[in-house]
Scaffold this motif. Structure first.
Motif, PDB file in Angstrom:
ATOM      1  N   ALA A 164       0.835  -1.192   0.000  1.00  0.00           N
ATOM      2  CA  ALA A 164       0.000   0.000   0.000  1.00  0.00           C
ATOM      3  C   ALA A 164       0.878   1.252   0.000  1.00  0.00           C
ATOM      4  O   ALA A 164       0.595   2.234  -0.694  1.00  0.00           O
ATOM      5  N   ASN A 165       1.961   1.220   0.781  1.00  0.00           N
ATOM      6  CA  ASN A 165       2.875   2.360   0.802  1.00  0.00           C
ATOM      7  C   ASN A 165       3.547   2.546  -0.541  1.00  0.00           C
ATOM      8  O   ASN A 165       3.741   3.674  -1.007  1.00  0.00           O
ATOM      9  N   LEU A 166       3.924   1.441  -1.170  1.00  0.00           N
ATOM     10  CA  LEU A 166       4.540   1.540  -2.492  1.00  0.00           C
ATOM     11  C   LEU A 166       3.589   2.182  -3.479  1.00  0.00           C
ATOM     12  O   LEU A 166       3.958   3.030  -4.275  1.00  0.00           O
ATOM     13  N   GLU A 167       2.334   1.735  -3.428  1.00  0.00           N
ATOM     14  CA  GLU A 167       1.352   2.223  -4.389  1.00  0.00           C
ATOM     15  C   GLU A 167       1.116   3.716  -4.253  1.00  0.00           C
ATOM     16  O   GLU A 167       0.960   4.434  -5.237  1.00  0.00           O
ATOM     17  N   GLN A 168       1.105   4.205  -3.010  1.00  0.00           N
ATOM     18  CA  GLN A 168       0.790   5.609  -2.771  1.00  0.00           C
ATOM     19  C   GLN A 168       2.031   6.493  -2.745  1.00  0.00           C
ATOM     20  O   GLN A 168       1.913   7.712  -2.678  1.00  0.00           O
ATOM     21  N   GLN A 169       3.209   5.894  -2.804  1.00  0.00           N
ATOM     22  CA  GLN A 169       4.455   6.661  -2.734  1.00  0.00           C
ATOM     23  C   GLN A 169       4.603   7.562  -3.950  1.00  0.00           C
ATOM     24  O   GLN A 169       4.428   7.126  -5.088  1.00  0.00           O
ATOM     25  N   ALA A 170       4.932   8.817  -3.717  1.00  0.00           N
ATOM     26  CA  ALA A 170       5.132   9.761  -4.819  1.00  0.00           C
ATOM     27  C   ALA A 170       6.550   9.618  -5.348  1.00  0.00           C
ATOM     28  O   ALA A 170       7.418  10.458  -5.118  1.00  0.00           O
ATOM     29  N   VAL A 171       6.803   8.523  -6.040  1.00  0.00           N
ATOM     30  CA  VAL A 171       8.144   8.254  -6.543  1.00  0.00           C
ATOM     31  C   VAL A 171       8.384   9.045  -7.828  1.00  0.00           C
ATOM     32  O   VAL A 171       7.554   9.041  -8.735  1.00  0.00           O
ATOM     33  N   SER A 172       9.490   9.736  -7.896  1.00  0.00           N
ATOM     34  CA  SER A 172       9.849  10.476  -9.114  1.00  0.00           C
ATOM     35  C   SER A 172      11.128   9.895  -9.689  1.00  0.00           C
ATOM     36  O   SER A 172      11.999   9.449  -8.949  1.00  0.00           O
ATOM     37  N   TRP A 173      11.224   9.914 -11.007  1.00  0.00           N
ATOM     38  CA  TRP A 173      12.397   9.346 -11.664  1.00  0.00           C
ATOM     39  C   TRP A 173      12.640  10.100 -12.961  1.00  0.00           C
ATOM     40  O   TRP A 173      11.698  10.442 -13.664  1.00  0.00           O
ATOM     41  N   PRO A 174      13.900  10.362 -13.340  1.00  0.00           N
ATOM     42  CA  PRO A 174      15.074  10.143 -12.488  1.00  0.00           C
ATOM     43  C   PRO A 174      15.202  11.223 -11.430  1.00  0.00           C
ATOM     44  O   PRO A 174      14.830  12.361 -11.659  1.00  0.00           O
TER      45      PRO A 174
END
Length: 562
Positions: A51-61
């Motif tokens: 659930a944390n992965l799904e909602q994580q605001a991950v930006s790349w690169p």
């Protein structure tokens, strides 16, 4: 934990925060209220992590978009990829929608939309030297002996398994070994020379040329000719394949995989479960097949080699502090230690790995690994490679040169065991005799090639080609380098010297505390000198006559036009 902000991003970050803070909070609240997470709040042990992965605001690169403290994106990425490996990678109990949401956040450089809508067009075409085409499958080879091509290894894509889990399953069906070379249009000449050396060494391992659609048909034919023409028992034709990985990349990020970054694509998407990644200008002096027998590979499924121990180019204070804070946030050190040195020794059991970490975090050294030849078992180390990719494109990407350090730093930050071949990198070439002020003689080697030797001093491999200078820099060097202009009458003489074959008489490993690597600025600033004085500093491998003859034969083949 507070990490130092990048000066160039501080103003931008503050301004952006002021402008969008209110809107962001309102929008975030609305989304949390209106949307139900794909992953239920109840169920398996991995639910909370997913659930944390799904909602994580991950930006790349991270280097392009990260506005927070430098290094915080690295800490986040390492944690997320650890969770991905533990909870998602081989978990067949998840729904495809759940997996897609997670992988789209963690690996936005993958063309996952095409994988979902048109799987056939996602997989990279794998084309054999004779034109045979595989798609959605990988070639399978005999595991020993002649490594004969046995046909395609196929696997039905399981939508309830992650993409990377599917990829590992497909590789396990090939269970193969082979040589991987990342080649662009500028490396054709070096790659053809390398292939000729491999044929001379009776190589039986299959070879894959990985590219991003930037090799023309004519250029591929040059490589095929180098691999297949003039076949004989003593000069065997090579099993050559071409893999165009452009389809697997999200078009929005494809161009960011340039120069050194292409090597990640080569080793990750090669068909081999246990690939040997070699640079086009790497030259082996023993059969590449023998590297699978090295102790480090047998024990850990990896084989890394050390780089020049350069002491004149160090991490600055801010970089060193950031790396220490990242390390303290991610790696497990000896908690009862008196100081950082002791903590590293207690927390990292392999002596060579511990020395490497201390060299970086305590002494500020930034040159540790030479990635011209790397051997990895992907069934064991895939997520370490994916972590290396995230580091390559993180907010600390400029701390080190190219790809090389990210290989081992990924292991360090993920608390995974790693080591290096125990021998330090050496300088190889013609042995010069120099007299010191006290009348004693010492040996000197000046060269652009970095070499790697076995414990007995014999040559294993060299990076940098086998010409005196690998760059066409004779005009600029003659004009700007005083030593070069004093040695030659004109730039044509410099050209002839630079393009002449190297002479392999010996190798010197310098004692960097007494006589370090000396940067000369020649050959487009690629040349270094090393010194050896018997009983005082350095380590000298003076090649025997039979060794020199064997090495010179490789030099001759590499430099030949035919």
């Amino acid at each position: 934990m507070a990490l130092p902000y990048s000066p160039r991003r501080r103003k931008q970050a503050i301004a952006s925060a002021v402008l969008i803070l209110g809107l962001f909070c309102l929008l975030g609240h609305y989304l949390l209220v209106q949307q139900t997470p794909l992953i239920s709040a109840h169920g398996s042990l991995c639910v909370e992590t997913l659930a944390n992965l799904e909602q994580q605001a991950v930006s790349w690169p991270g280097i392009a978009t990260h506005a927070g403290p430098i290094g915080s994106d690295v800490i986040d990425s390492v944690k997320l990829l650890d969770d991905f490996e533990r909870c998602v990678l081989r978990n067949g109990n998840l729904k495809g929608q759940q997996i897609n949401a997670i992988e789209a956040k963690l690996f936005p450089y993958l063309n996952l939309e095409t994988l979902e809508t048109n799987e056939k067009n996602f997989w990279p075409p794998r084309i054999r030297w004779n034109g045979d085409l595989l798609r959605g499958s990988v070639p399978r080879f005999a595991s020993t002996g002649d490594y004969k091509y046995l046909g395609a290894a196929k696997s039905k894509y399981n939508k309830n398994l992650s993409f990377w889990g599917n990829w590992l399953d497909l590789l396990s069906k090939s269970s193969s070994k082979g040589i991987v070379i990342s080649v662009g249009a500028g490396q054709i000449s070096d790659a053809t020379k390398l292939i000729k050396v491999l044929r001379y060494q009776m190589n039986a391992l299959p070879i894959e040329i990985i590219h991003r659609g930037d090799l023309s048909e004519d250029q591929q034919q040059l490589l095929i000719q180098a691999a297949r023409s003039a076949h004989s028992a003593s000069y065997p034709a090579q099993e050559l394949w071409f893999v165009n990985v452009s389809n697997v990349l999200n078009p929005r990020h494809a161009e960011q995989f340039a120069t050194y970054s292409n090597k990640w694509l080569a080793i990750i998407f090669s068909s081999f479960e246990s690939p040997i990644l070699v640079d086009a200008d790497t030259i082996p002096f023993i059969s590449l097949e023998k590297y699978y027998d090295f102790q480090q590979y047998k024990e850990m499924g990896l084989l890394f080699f050390k780089d020049r121990a350069i002491t004149s180019d160090l991490l600055n204070k801010e970089q060193l502090n950031t790396l220490k804070q990242i390390a303290l946030s991610t790696i497990k050190l000896g908690s009862a230690a008196a100081d950082l040195n002791n903590a590293i020794e207690l927390g990292i059991k392999d002596n060579i790995a511990a020395e490497t970490v201390m060299s970086m975090l305590v002494e500020g050294q930034k040159h540790h690994m030479e990635s011209g030849l790397v051997l990895l078992d992907k069934s064991l180390h895939l997520v370490n490679l994916l972590t290396s990719v995230s580091l390559q494109f993180s907010s600390i990407s400029s701390y080190f040169h190219g790809d090389k350090e990210w290989f081992w730093i990924a292991y360090l930050l993920r608390n995974r065991p790693f080591t290096f071949h125990p021998k330090q990198a050496s300088n190889v070439g013609k042995l010069g005799r120099v007299q010191s002020e006290d009348g004693k003689e010492f040996y000197q080697i000046c060269s652009v090639q970095v070499s790697h030797t076995e414990l007995d001093g014999s040559l294993l491999w060299i990076n940098g080609g086998l010409k005196t200078c690998k760059k066409n820099s004779w005009t600029s060097d003659y004009a700007s380098n005083k030593r070069i202009s004093s040695m030659f009458n004109n730039e044509e003489e410099v050209r002839n010297y630079y393009q002449s074959p190297v002479s392999l008489e010996g190798a010197i490993i310098p004692s960097v505390d007494k006589a370090p690597w000396i940067y000369t600025g020649e050959c487009a600033m690629f040349s270094y000198c090393t010194l050896y004085k018997e009983g005082e500093y350095g380590e000298l491998s003076k090649f025997s006559e039979p060794q020199r003859e064997a090495y010179e034969e490789v030099v001759k083949i590499w430099n030949s036009d035919s």
